[in-house]
Design a protein around this motif. Structure first.
Motif, PDB file in Angstrom:
ATOM      1  N   THR A   1      -6.106   6.132 -17.880  1.00 13.36           N
ATOM      2  CA  THR A   1      -5.074   7.003 -17.329  1.00 13.36           C
ATOM      3  C   THR A   1      -5.353   7.423 -15.885  1.00 13.36           C
ATOM      4  O   THR A   1      -4.552   7.141 -14.991  1.00 13.36           O
ATOM      5  CB  THR A   1      -4.881   8.237 -18.225  1.00 13.36           C
ATOM      6  OG1 THR A   1      -4.570   7.778 -19.549  1.00 13.36           O
ATOM      7  CG2 THR A   1      -3.762   9.122 -17.719  1.00 13.36           C
ATOM      8  N   GLU A   2      -6.436   8.109 -15.638  1.00 11.97           N
ATOM      9  CA  GLU A   2      -6.715   8.595 -14.276  1.00 11.97           C
ATOM     10  C   GLU A   2      -6.987   7.473 -13.287  1.00 11.97           C
ATOM     11  O   GLU A   2      -6.420   7.467 -12.191  1.00 11.97           O
ATOM     12  CB  GLU A   2      -7.854   9.619 -14.286  1.00 11.97           C
ATOM     13  CG  GLU A   2      -7.446  10.961 -14.852  1.00 11.97           C
ATOM     14  CD  GLU A   2      -6.226  11.569 -14.158  1.00 11.97           C
ATOM     15  OE1 GLU A   2      -6.162  11.596 -12.913  1.00 11.97           O
ATOM     16  OE2 GLU A   2      -5.303  12.003 -14.888  1.00 11.97           O
TER      17      GLU A   2
ATOM     18  N   ARG B   1      -3.714   5.785 -12.311  1.00 12.95           N
ATOM     19  CA  ARG B   1      -2.925   6.610 -11.378  1.00 12.95           C
ATOM     20  C   ARG B   1      -3.484   6.500  -9.967  1.00 12.95           C
ATOM     21  O   ARG B   1      -2.741   6.314  -9.001  1.00 12.95           O
ATOM     22  CB  ARG B   1      -2.934   8.072 -11.822  1.00 12.95           C
ATOM     23  CG  ARG B   1      -2.074   8.362 -13.023  1.00 12.95           C
ATOM     24  CD  ARG B   1      -2.190   9.820 -13.432  1.00 12.95           C
ATOM     25  NE  ARG B   1      -1.324  10.116 -14.566  1.00 12.95           N
ATOM     26  CZ  ARG B   1      -1.668  10.914 -15.563  1.00 12.95           C
ATOM     27  NH1 ARG B   1      -2.853  11.516 -15.584  1.00 12.95           N
ATOM     28  NH2 ARG B   1      -0.820  11.134 -16.551  1.00 12.95           N
ATOM     29  N   LYS B   2      -4.804   6.624  -9.838  1.00 10.84           N
ATOM     30  CA  LYS B   2      -5.447   6.561  -8.520  1.00 10.84           C
ATOM     31  C   LYS B   2      -5.250   5.204  -7.859  1.00 10.84           C
ATOM     32  O   LYS B   2      -5.124   5.122  -6.644  1.00 10.84           O
ATOM     33  CB  LYS B   2      -6.936   6.862  -8.641  1.00 10.84           C
ATOM     34  CG  LYS B   2      -7.224   8.315  -8.937  1.00 10.84           C
ATOM     35  CD  LYS B   2      -8.713   8.560  -9.080  1.00 10.84           C
ATOM     36  CE  LYS B   2      -8.974  10.011  -9.439  1.00 10.84           C
ATOM     37  NZ  LYS B   2     -10.402  10.264  -9.709  1.00 10.84           N
TER      38      LYS B   2
ATOM     39  N   GLU C   1       3.039   4.884 -11.896  1.00  8.47           N
ATOM     40  CA  GLU C   1       3.661   5.915 -11.066  1.00  8.47           C
ATOM     41  C   GLU C   1       4.490   6.799 -11.966  1.00  8.47           C
ATOM     42  O   GLU C   1       5.063   6.336 -12.963  1.00  8.47           O
ATOM     43  CB  GLU C   1       4.528   5.272  -9.979  1.00  8.47           C
ATOM     44  CG  GLU C   1       3.699   4.468  -8.987  1.00  8.47           C
ATOM     45  CD  GLU C   1       4.535   3.666  -8.009  1.00  8.47           C
ATOM     46  OE1 GLU C   1       5.783   3.763  -8.031  1.00  8.47           O
ATOM     47  OE2 GLU C   1       3.928   2.905  -7.231  1.00  8.47           O
ATOM     48  N   GLU C   2       4.525   8.074 -11.623  1.00  6.71           N
ATOM     49  CA  GLU C   2       5.261   9.066 -12.404  1.00  6.71           C
ATOM     50  C   GLU C   2       6.113   9.912 -11.461  1.00  6.71           C
ATOM     51  O   GLU C   2       5.740  10.134 -10.311  1.00  6.71           O
ATOM     52  CB  GLU C   2       4.271   9.961 -13.171  1.00  6.71           C
ATOM     53  CG  GLU C   2       3.407   9.162 -14.134  1.00  6.71           C
ATOM     54  CD  GLU C   2       2.169   9.903 -14.590  1.00  6.71           C
ATOM     55  OE1 GLU C   2       1.824   9.771 -15.775  1.00  6.71           O
ATOM     56  OE2 GLU C   2       1.543  10.602 -13.770  1.00  6.71           O
TER      57      GLU C   2
ATOM     58  N   THR D   1       7.000   8.399 -16.646  1.00  2.47           N
ATOM     59  CA  THR D   1       6.550   7.139 -16.068  1.00  2.47           C
ATOM     60  C   THR D   1       7.714   6.421 -15.405  1.00  2.47           C
ATOM     61  O   THR D   1       8.748   6.201 -16.020  1.00  2.47           O
ATOM     62  CB  THR D   1       5.943   6.233 -17.160  1.00  2.47           C
ATOM     63  OG1 THR D   1       4.921   6.965 -17.835  1.00  2.47           O
ATOM     64  CG2 THR D   1       5.364   4.968 -16.565  1.00  2.47           C
TER      65      THR D   1
END
Length: 151
Positions: free
Chosen positions: A17-18, A21-22, A27-28, A34
């Protein structure tokens, strides 16, 4: 905390998850919904998996990373296409070639992000005091190459 390789309904996967994202693999919107989950290619080497965004990485950059990974590990295994998946309240990446790279269910699998890419390695150093995971030498080299590519 380092996540471990798990076995969902089929094959192996890793909660990312993290790092995803990084890396920009997901993308959210502002409501946390999402809006994009990347189509990725998972490359495997001995003790190393490289997950790249098929749409957002330049082919020449991928080739440079593959040459570095193969040269450093002295191996090259299979590559398989996958998609970042929703899993629980986060995201996971399927790892079809994980067994070829030496990963098994329950193995710790440190995951390190770079722009449009994740590097998952078996050889990292976990620092309990600072709560951080530092990549092993080969993973660190790939992360540096990728960051240099996008600067």
């Amino acid at each position: 905390m380092v996540n471990t390789v798990k076995r969902p309904s089929e094959g192996l996967a890793l909660q990312v998850t993290e790092p995803a994202r990084k890396a920009g693999l997901v993308e959210e919107n502002s409501e946390g919904e999402t809006t994009r989950r990347a189509d990725v290619r998972v490359y495997s080497f001995e003790g190393l998996l490289m997950v790249v965004d098929r749409e957002r990485m330049d082919e020449a950059h991928i080739v440079e990373l593959l040459k570095a990974a193969a040269g450093d590990t002295k191996t090259a295994r299979q590559a398989i296409d996958a998609t970042i998946q929703t899993a629980g309240h986060g995201y996971q990446v399927p790892l079809p070639p994980a067994r070829d790279a030496g990963f098994r269910k329950g193995d710790p699998a440190p995951c390190h992000p770079a722009p449009n890419m994740l590097v998952i390695s078996k050889n990292s150093m976990w620092n309990e005091e600072h709560g951080e995971d530092k990549p092993g030498r080969v993973a660190a080299s790939l992360l540096t190459i990728r960051r240099d590519q996008v600067e």
